[in-house]
Design a protein around this motif. Sequence first.
Motif, PDB file in Angstrom:
ATOM      1  N   LYS A  37      37.309  -0.588 -28.048  1.00  0.00           N
ATOM      2  CA  LYS A  37      37.005   0.825 -28.273  1.00  0.00           C
ATOM      3  C   LYS A  37      35.808   1.025 -29.201  1.00  0.00           C
ATOM      4  O   LYS A  37      35.168   2.071 -29.181  1.00  0.00           O
ATOM      5  CB  LYS A  37      38.231   1.541 -28.857  1.00  0.00           C
ATOM      6  CG  LYS A  37      38.700   1.018 -30.204  1.00  0.00           C
ATOM      7  CD  LYS A  37      39.912   1.787 -30.690  1.00  0.00           C
ATOM      8  CE  LYS A  37      40.423   1.230 -32.021  1.00  0.00           C
ATOM      9  NZ  LYS A  37      39.415   1.317 -33.102  1.00  0.00           N
ATOM     10  N   ASP A  38      35.476   0.003 -29.992  1.00  0.00           N
ATOM     11  CA  ASP A  38      34.331   0.082 -30.893  1.00  0.00           C
ATOM     12  C   ASP A  38      33.056  -0.489 -30.264  1.00  0.00           C
ATOM     13  O   ASP A  38      32.015  -0.550 -30.927  1.00  0.00           O
ATOM     14  CB  ASP A  38      34.632  -0.662 -32.196  1.00  0.00           C
ATOM     15  CG  ASP A  38      35.795  -0.036 -32.958  1.00  0.00           C
ATOM     16  OD1 ASP A  38      35.838   1.209 -33.046  1.00  0.00           O
ATOM     17  OD2 ASP A  38      36.653  -0.785 -33.454  1.00  0.00           O
ATOM     18  N   GLY A  39      33.156  -0.929 -29.010  1.00  0.00           N
ATOM     19  CA  GLY A  39      31.996  -1.489 -28.326  1.00  0.00           C
ATOM     20  C   GLY A  39      31.744  -2.952 -28.611  1.00  0.00           C
ATOM     21  O   GLY A  39      30.700  -3.494 -28.222  1.00  0.00           O
ATOM     22  N   VAL A  40      32.673  -3.617 -29.272  1.00  0.00           N
ATOM     23  CA  VAL A  40      32.525  -5.040 -29.585  1.00  0.00           C
ATOM     24  C   VAL A  40      32.994  -5.865 -28.392  1.00  0.00           C
ATOM     25  O   VAL A  40      34.120  -5.687 -27.905  1.00  0.00           O
ATOM     26  CB  VAL A  40      33.331  -5.412 -30.846  1.00  0.00           C
ATOM     27  CG1 VAL A  40      33.260  -6.910 -31.114  1.00  0.00           C
ATOM     28  CG2 VAL A  40      32.815  -4.630 -32.044  1.00  0.00           C
ATOM     29  N   GLY A  41      32.132  -6.758 -27.918  1.00  0.00           N
ATOM     30  CA  GLY A  41      32.438  -7.521 -26.722  1.00  0.00           C
ATOM     31  C   GLY A  41      32.979  -8.910 -27.002  1.00  0.00           C
ATOM     32  O   GLY A  41      32.566  -9.580 -27.951  1.00  0.00           O
ATOM     33  N   ARG A  42      33.902  -9.335 -26.147  1.00  0.00           N
ATOM     34  CA  ARG A  42      34.421 -10.699 -26.141  1.00  0.00           C
ATOM     35  C   ARG A  42      34.432 -11.169 -24.688  1.00  0.00           C
ATOM     36  O   ARG A  42      34.744 -10.385 -23.802  1.00  0.00           O
ATOM     37  CB  ARG A  42      35.834 -10.748 -26.745  1.00  0.00           C
ATOM     38  CG  ARG A  42      35.898 -10.356 -28.217  1.00  0.00           C
ATOM     39  CD  ARG A  42      37.312 -10.076 -28.661  1.00  0.00           C
ATOM     40  NE  ARG A  42      37.400  -9.806 -30.097  1.00  0.00           N
ATOM     41  CZ  ARG A  42      37.180  -8.622 -30.657  1.00  0.00           C
ATOM     42  NH1 ARG A  42      36.850  -7.566 -29.891  1.00  0.00           N
ATOM     43  NH2 ARG A  42      37.268  -8.473 -31.958  1.00  0.00           N
ATOM     44  N   ILE A  43      34.145 -12.420 -24.467  1.00  0.00           N
ATOM     45  CA  ILE A  43      33.958 -12.888 -23.088  1.00  0.00           C
ATOM     46  C   ILE A  43      35.275 -13.330 -22.471  1.00  0.00           C
ATOM     47  O   ILE A  43      36.030 -14.112 -23.047  1.00  0.00           O
ATOM     48  CB  ILE A  43      32.914 -14.016 -23.049  1.00  0.00           C
ATOM     49  CG1 ILE A  43      31.552 -13.465 -23.479  1.00  0.00           C
ATOM     50  CG2 ILE A  43      32.821 -14.622 -21.646  1.00  0.00           C
ATOM     51  CD1 ILE A  43      30.480 -14.500 -23.651  1.00  0.00           C
ATOM     52  N   GLY A  44      35.525 -12.795 -21.278  1.00  0.00           N
ATOM     53  CA  GLY A  44      36.676 -13.180 -20.473  1.00  0.00           C
ATOM     54  C   GLY A  44      36.240 -13.284 -19.018  1.00  0.00           C
ATOM     55  O   GLY A  44      35.051 -13.410 -18.729  1.00  0.00           O
ATOM     56  N   TYR A  45      37.199 -13.213 -18.115  1.00  0.00           N
ATOM     57  CA  TYR A  45      36.825 -13.365 -16.707  1.00  0.00           C
ATOM     58  C   TYR A  45      37.759 -12.586 -15.782  1.00  0.00           C
ATOM     59  O   TYR A  45      38.886 -12.215 -16.146  1.00  0.00           O
ATOM     60  CB  TYR A  45      36.814 -14.846 -16.298  1.00  0.00           C
ATOM     61  CG  TYR A  45      38.150 -15.551 -16.423  1.00  0.00           C
ATOM     62  CD1 TYR A  45      39.167 -15.398 -15.475  1.00  0.00           C
ATOM     63  CD2 TYR A  45      38.407 -16.396 -17.509  1.00  0.00           C
ATOM     64  CE1 TYR A  45      40.373 -16.045 -15.591  1.00  0.00           C
ATOM     65  CE2 TYR A  45      39.625 -17.049 -17.639  1.00  0.00           C
ATOM     66  CZ  TYR A  45      40.601 -16.872 -16.675  1.00  0.00           C
ATOM     67  OH  TYR A  45      41.806 -17.520 -16.808  1.00  0.00           O
ATOM     68  N   VAL A  46      37.251 -12.357 -14.569  1.00  0.00           N
ATOM     69  CA  VAL A  46      38.030 -11.809 -13.464  1.00  0.00           C
ATOM     70  C   VAL A  46      37.850 -12.760 -12.290  1.00  0.00           C
ATOM     71  O   VAL A  46      36.731 -12.950 -11.806  1.00  0.00           O
ATOM     72  CB  VAL A  46      37.555 -10.394 -13.076  1.00  0.00           C
ATOM     73  CG1 VAL A  46      38.359  -9.866 -11.886  1.00  0.00           C
ATOM     74  CG2 VAL A  46      37.652  -9.438 -14.258  1.00  0.00           C
ATOM     75  N   ASP A  47      38.931 -13.405 -11.846  1.00  0.00           N
ATOM     76  CA  ASP A  47      38.862 -14.290 -10.687  1.00  0.00           C
ATOM     77  C   ASP A  47      39.051 -13.478  -9.413  1.00  0.00           C
ATOM     78  O   ASP A  47      39.985 -12.653  -9.316  1.00  0.00           O
ATOM     79  CB  ASP A  47      39.960 -15.359 -10.749  1.00  0.00           C
ATOM     80  CG  ASP A  47      39.669 -16.434 -11.775  1.00  0.00           C
ATOM     81  OD1 ASP A  47      38.526 -16.492 -12.273  1.00  0.00           O
ATOM     82  OD2 ASP A  47      40.589 -17.220 -12.080  1.00  0.00           O
ATOM     83  N   VAL A  48      38.171 -13.723  -8.427  1.00  0.00           N
ATOM     84  CA  VAL A  48      38.257 -13.014  -7.152  1.00  0.00           C
ATOM     85  C   VAL A  48      38.216 -14.014  -6.009  1.00  0.00           C
ATOM     86  O   VAL A  48      37.747 -15.143  -6.150  1.00  0.00           O
ATOM     87  CB  VAL A  48      37.120 -11.978  -6.998  1.00  0.00           C
ATOM     88  CG1 VAL A  48      37.171 -10.944  -8.108  1.00  0.00           C
ATOM     89  CG2 VAL A  48      35.755 -12.660  -6.968  1.00  0.00           C
ATOM     90  N   GLU A  49      38.701 -13.575  -4.865  1.00  0.00           N
ATOM     91  CA  GLU A  49      38.705 -14.423  -3.677  1.00  0.00           C
ATOM     92  C   GLU A  49      37.278 -14.582  -3.149  1.00  0.00           C
ATOM     93  O   GLU A  49      36.553 -13.598  -2.977  1.00  0.00           O
ATOM     94  CB  GLU A  49      39.601 -13.797  -2.598  1.00  0.00           C
ATOM     95  CG  GLU A  49      39.753 -14.635  -1.358  1.00  0.00           C
ATOM     96  CD  GLU A  49      40.604 -13.950  -0.306  1.00  0.00           C
ATOM     97  OE1 GLU A  49      40.507 -14.329   0.871  1.00  0.00           O
ATOM     98  OE2 GLU A  49      41.355 -13.014  -0.669  1.00  0.00           O
ATOM     99  N   ALA A  50      36.875 -15.831  -2.901  1.00  0.00           N
ATOM    100  CA  ALA A  50      35.508 -16.093  -2.464  1.00  0.00           C
ATOM    101  C   ALA A  50      35.197 -15.451  -1.113  1.00  0.00           C
ATOM    102  O   ALA A  50      34.087 -14.962  -0.887  1.00  0.00           O
ATOM    103  CB  ALA A  50      35.249 -17.596  -2.406  1.00  0.00           C
ATOM    104  N   GLU A  51      36.160 -15.426  -0.217  1.00  0.00           N
ATOM    105  CA  GLU A  51      35.963 -14.821   1.104  1.00  0.00           C
ATOM    106  C   GLU A  51      35.951 -13.302   1.040  1.00  0.00           C
ATOM    107  O   GLU A  51      35.328 -12.644   1.864  1.00  0.00           O
ATOM    108  CB  GLU A  51      37.068 -15.283   2.061  1.00  0.00           C
ATOM    109  CG  GLU A  51      36.922 -16.701   2.572  1.00  0.00           C
ATOM    110  CD  GLU A  51      35.920 -16.805   3.711  1.00  0.00           C
ATOM    111  OE1 GLU A  51      35.417 -15.749   4.164  1.00  0.00           O
ATOM    112  OE2 GLU A  51      35.641 -17.939   4.140  1.00  0.00           O
ATOM    113  N   ASN A  52      36.651 -12.762   0.045  1.00  0.00           N
ATOM    114  CA  ASN A  52      36.781 -11.315  -0.081  1.00  0.00           C
ATOM    115  C   ASN A  52      36.899 -10.946  -1.557  1.00  0.00           C
ATOM    116  O   ASN A  52      38.001 -10.812  -2.097  1.00  0.00           O
ATOM    117  CB  ASN A  52      38.016 -10.831   0.690  1.00  0.00           C
ATOM    118  CG  ASN A  52      38.257  -9.347   0.503  1.00  0.00           C
ATOM    119  OD1 ASN A  52      37.335  -8.588   0.183  1.00  0.00           O
ATOM    120  ND2 ASN A  52      39.498  -8.915   0.687  1.00  0.00           N
TER     121      ASN A  52
END
Length: 311
Positions: free
Chosen positions: A50-65
């Motif tokens: 909420k303060d605009g401070v970023g931390r790195i994470g991920y979103v895994d998605v299907e390669a075909e879709n």
Amino acid sequence: MYFIMQWRKKGLIYCVNGSEHEWKNNSFLTPQPYLLDDDTIRVYGSFRDKDGVGRIGYVDVEAENPSNVLKVSSDPVLDIGRAGRFDDNGVILGDVIDVKDRIFMYYVGFQHVQKVKFYAFSGLAVSTDKGESFTRVRETPVLDRSEEGLYGRCIHSVIYDDVRHLFRVWYSVIYDWTWIDGIPYPTYDIKYAESQDGIHFPEEGIQCVKCNAREYRIGRPKVRIMPDGQYEMRYTSDTYSKEYVAGYAVSNDGINWIRKDDQGWLKKSEAGFDSEMACYPAVFDAAGKTYMFYDGNGMGLAGFGYAVLEE
């Protein structure tokens, strides 16, 4: 018979839910795809609070879709740095590449200072567990303050040249501040540098892409080598009238560039998550397809989506 290839938007992939963990309840900034395995694209990005401070994470998605989300990281793979360090007030993605049996993550760390809005310099973290967590190589920047970039030197694209054994890097250089309606905005353009080990870099790079008369900043360069050997760069620029848009340039050597923004294709839509803004494009090949991942309105406040290159 001639075939024409064209990009087609496929829509929103993921948007942060305000009720999620406190470290990721605001937005998802600078999506960076990485091929986790033949079936999975891992899209790393900076989840902001909420303060605009970023931390790195991920979103895994299907390669075909890629519309099919498989997993969202429950914890940061790279948190902010310790108090007083160059990255103690947020981190965003630069690039993610395989180096032998490790994954190198180049990132940009932010630090609040009193008389300008922030400093932003580049760090390096390494993963030995297939990208589930990253450990800093050191707690100081690998691309630090210099005369060319007194306020920021931000790595966004890294290509390893295994013939010359060189890390080739394209980065943004923050050299001034521009005041618009009483608000200071960082002023930057794009440069190129090389490194033997990916850790030590020269204090000055080679000018690549400059702002035009309408712009005061142009950055987040994502560079790709095409099948014919030509280089393409996608970036995002901002004008004095506050039009935040994606641009495009081509090069024969990765150093001397010709801007062809009219061929960049990525524009905002008439409606939807990218109706006000479409920015931070990153092109990626997987499952025999070519995708473009990008942020929508509010620099990812409305989430990130993708397009696919179709015949």
